[in-house]
Design an enzyme around this catalytic site. Structure first.
Site, short mmCIF file in Angstrom:
data_model
loop_
_atom_site.label_atom_id
_atom_site.label_comp_id
_atom_site.label_asym_id
_atom_site.label_seq_id
_atom_site.Cartn_x
_atom_site.Cartn_y
_atom_site.Cartn_z
N SER A 27 -39.26 5.03 63.10
CA SER A 27 -38.84 4.36 61.87
C SER A 27 -38.04 3.07 62.05
CB SER A 27 -38.01 5.32 61.01
OG SER A 27 -38.86 6.21 60.34
N LYS B 201 -29.14 0.55 56.19
CA LYS B 201 -30.19 1.36 55.57
C LYS B 201 -29.57 2.35 54.58
CE LYS B 201 -34.14 4.24 57.09
NZ LYS B 201 -34.83 4.85 58.25
N SER C 142 -39.88 4.12 58.45
CA SER C 142 -39.20 4.14 57.19
C SER C 142 -38.16 3.03 56.98
CB SER C 142 -38.51 5.50 57.01
OG SER C 142 -37.48 5.66 57.97
#
Lengths: 482, 116
Positions: free
Chosen positions: A173, A73, A149
């Protein structure tokens, strides 16, 4: 079967038998991404293919992850490679060090993919629509969001553009996008995985965790990233078991609590039905399922949006245009430079949260908001302690709805915040929880089930999740049509 | 208080949430943005104010929770101050620390003039 569509454990078997090389796997994955990325947009700054970061330093021992690619990420630091949190304010930032999770993976011989996965700016969001690079798409229906997210990580795994991925989870997330994309995502216990090199959002809630194609891969990845790190003073010095060794152990007689507060209004009917079917499956496996209560659940979202924004407003104070990233031009003096840099560098949601958090911490309002939220957090934690004194796990839907449409909630922040209603309490209590697929809606969108357990009980979660996955795998095998 | 902001904070002292709700106006949001060093365009402020007010109204629900003698939880695990041994260790090389700076001069981060 193409290499890119295999699980990590299958590929590890092929590597061990000498049937394929790490280069074969990497090039298969890269070709897949080259074809599908335009539709999915799981990665940021993608330029036609995937490459791994050249290894430096030695590999320590033999690890099952050796030679396997891992996608990261955009808020987890990779030395000398862009780490921008999908924010303009960090544009072009190349960290001078690796996050501990990244250096652990390198030492284990894993290949780190050099382009990062998409996310909501600074992990503020539930859809990836807050990314400065634009949203990712849900591989199951490209009109829908992949969740957030960590939406890029989940979409990449679901679209076979990644074998393993790392996400971060502050209020759901990892789990919510895993649920929307039909993959497996774990938020470990707070303190289980080092956060050194994770760009901080809310320090008392953040945790890095694995997003994978199945439960075994998830346990394999946690094996490598978990453990004490002196560089993160909140990491806990507890022994790390082999999380794959509990897979396949009998689950008969285990006790699951199903909180009634999670099965009420607002939960999509098809999500509810999928969960009830999953509970039936557990009963067939000899697991006891009983209704329990987490009475303070209704306060979780308001508590979270005080604590998370307060901590975020403090953590994001470091982005001021001095040491890294973007700096506004033509400022009149230092303070004007700070304000303009932050005004131009942060996106809408980041500004909203910074202002909300600053407000909650400001003189005169601190007791009414922040202190009260910390007290209610205690009540929420106590709810869990009480249930876990009589049950091994708690099972709930991961999200009240399946993936929603792009644009559906972006104009209404409160509506977006409420989509985290099933996942937020877990972060407030610091406990581990997994999301794994438990069926599909009539329109073919995946539904996720969440399994929570007490602090450091990841093994209990994996054991139960694996038993369910094995029980339904014969009938539930589906892939997104891309 | 630094000279960039008024010395008297236009906020009242501790109040219950319900009273605070009726206090919130766009001036307070504007002032908070200044405290947070975020320059907002007036259109942005116009958009932010009703959103933040809506969120704060929702958060007002917390008043229903009975928190009488409950201790606050700021950290979920019983971890206190963590110290390392007082021994020199390698830190980030200076060049690395400066590598991301938008502007630098020699060994320093370069910023607009502070002293007039």
């Amino acid at each position: 079967m193409e290499l890119y569509s295999m699980t990590g454990s299958q590929l590890a078997g092929l590597l061990a038998g000498g049937e394929v090389s790490p280069q074969d796997i990497m090039s298969s994955l890269s070709r897949r991404a080259a074809v599908k990325e335009e539709q999915v947009r799981a990665y940021v700054r993608f330029e036609g293919g995937l490459e791994s970061i050249p290894p430096e330093g030695g590999v320590e021992g033999k690890s099952p992850l050796s030679g396997l690619p891992v996608s990261i990420k955009d808020n987890i630091c990779t030395r000398s490679f862009n780490t921008e949190c999908c924010s303009r304010i960090l544009s072009g930032y190349k960290p001078p060090y690796d996050a501990t999770v990244v250096s652990r993976l390198k030492k284990a011989g894993a290949s780190i993919i050099s382009v990062k996965t998409n996310m909501d700016e600074f992990a503020f969001g539930s859809s990836t629509e807050n990314s400065c690079f634009g949203p990712s798409r849900n591989p199951w229906d490209r009109r829908c969001v992949p969740g957030g997210s960590s939406g890029g990580s989940a979409a990449a795994v679901a679209a076979d553009e990644a074998i393993f991925a790392l996400g971060s989870d502050t209020g759901g997330s990892i789990r919510q996008p895993a649920s929307f994309c039909g993959v497996v995502g774990l938020k470990p216990t707070y303190g289980r995985v080092s956060r050194y090199g994770l760009v901080a959002f809310a320090s008392s809630l953040d945790q890095i965790g694995p997003i994978t194609k199945d439960v075994r891969d998830n346990a394999m990845l946690l094996n490598v990233i978990a453990g004490y790190d002196p560089k993160d003073s909140t990491s806990v010095n507890e022994p790390v078991p082999d999380y794959t060794s509990c897979l396949g152990r009998p689950v008969k007689g285990m006790r699951i609590g199903v909180p009634k507060e999670y099965m009420v209004e607002g939960i999509d009917l098809q999500v509810r039905e999928s969960l009830l079917r999953a509970l039936e499956e557990f009963r067939r496996l000899g697991v006891v399922c009983e209704e329990v209560s987490l009475p303070h659940t209704e306060f979780a979202v308001p508590v979270y949006y005080i604590i998370a924004t307060a901590e975020a407003s403090s953590n994001l104070a470091r982005f001021d245009g001095v040491r890294y990233g973007f700096r506004a031009a033509d400022a009149e003096g230092l303070h004007d430079m700070f304000s303009r840099t932050r005004g131009e560098g942060f996106g809408k949601e980041a500004k909203r949260r910074i202002i909300l958090g600053t407000f909650a911490l400001s003189h005169g309002y601190y007791d009414a908001y922040y202190l009260r939220a910390l007290k209610v957090r205690t009540l929420i934690k106590k709810d869990f302690d009480k249930v876990f004194s009589g049950f091994d796990c708690i099972v709930t839907p991961t999200s009240p709805t399946p993936a929603f449409r792009l644009g559906e909630k972006i104009g209404d922040p409160l509506k977006m915040y409420l989509s985290d209603i099933c996942t937020i309490s877990v972060n407030l209590a610091g406990i581990p929880a997994i999301s794994l697929p438990c069926g599909f809606t009539g329109k073919g969108l995946p539904v996720g089930m969440q399994i929570m357990a007490g602090h450091f009980k990841e093994e209990t979660i994996f054991k139960l999740a694996y038993a369910y996955e094995q029980a339904v795998s014969a009938r539930e095998k589906r892939r997104p049509e891309l | 208080m630094c000279r960039f902001f008024p010395a008297i904070v236009p906020f009242s002292l501790i109040k219950p949430l319900s009273t605070i709700m009726s206090d919130i106006n766009d001036k307070i949001i504007e002032y908070t943005a200044k405290l947070a060093r975020v320059k907002l365009e007036s259109a942005e402020l116009g958009e932010l104010y009703p959103q933040i007010k809506g969120i704060l109204d929702f958060i007002g629900k917390l008043e229903e929770a009975d928190t009488g003698d409950i201790e606050p939880t700021s950290h979920i695990l019983p971890v206190n101050n963590v110290f390392r041994a007082d021994e020199p260790a390698q830190s980030l090389p200076m060049e690395d620390a400066l590598s991301g700076a938008p502007r630098r001069r020699g060994r320093c981060f370069c910023v607009p003039k502070v002293i007039e």
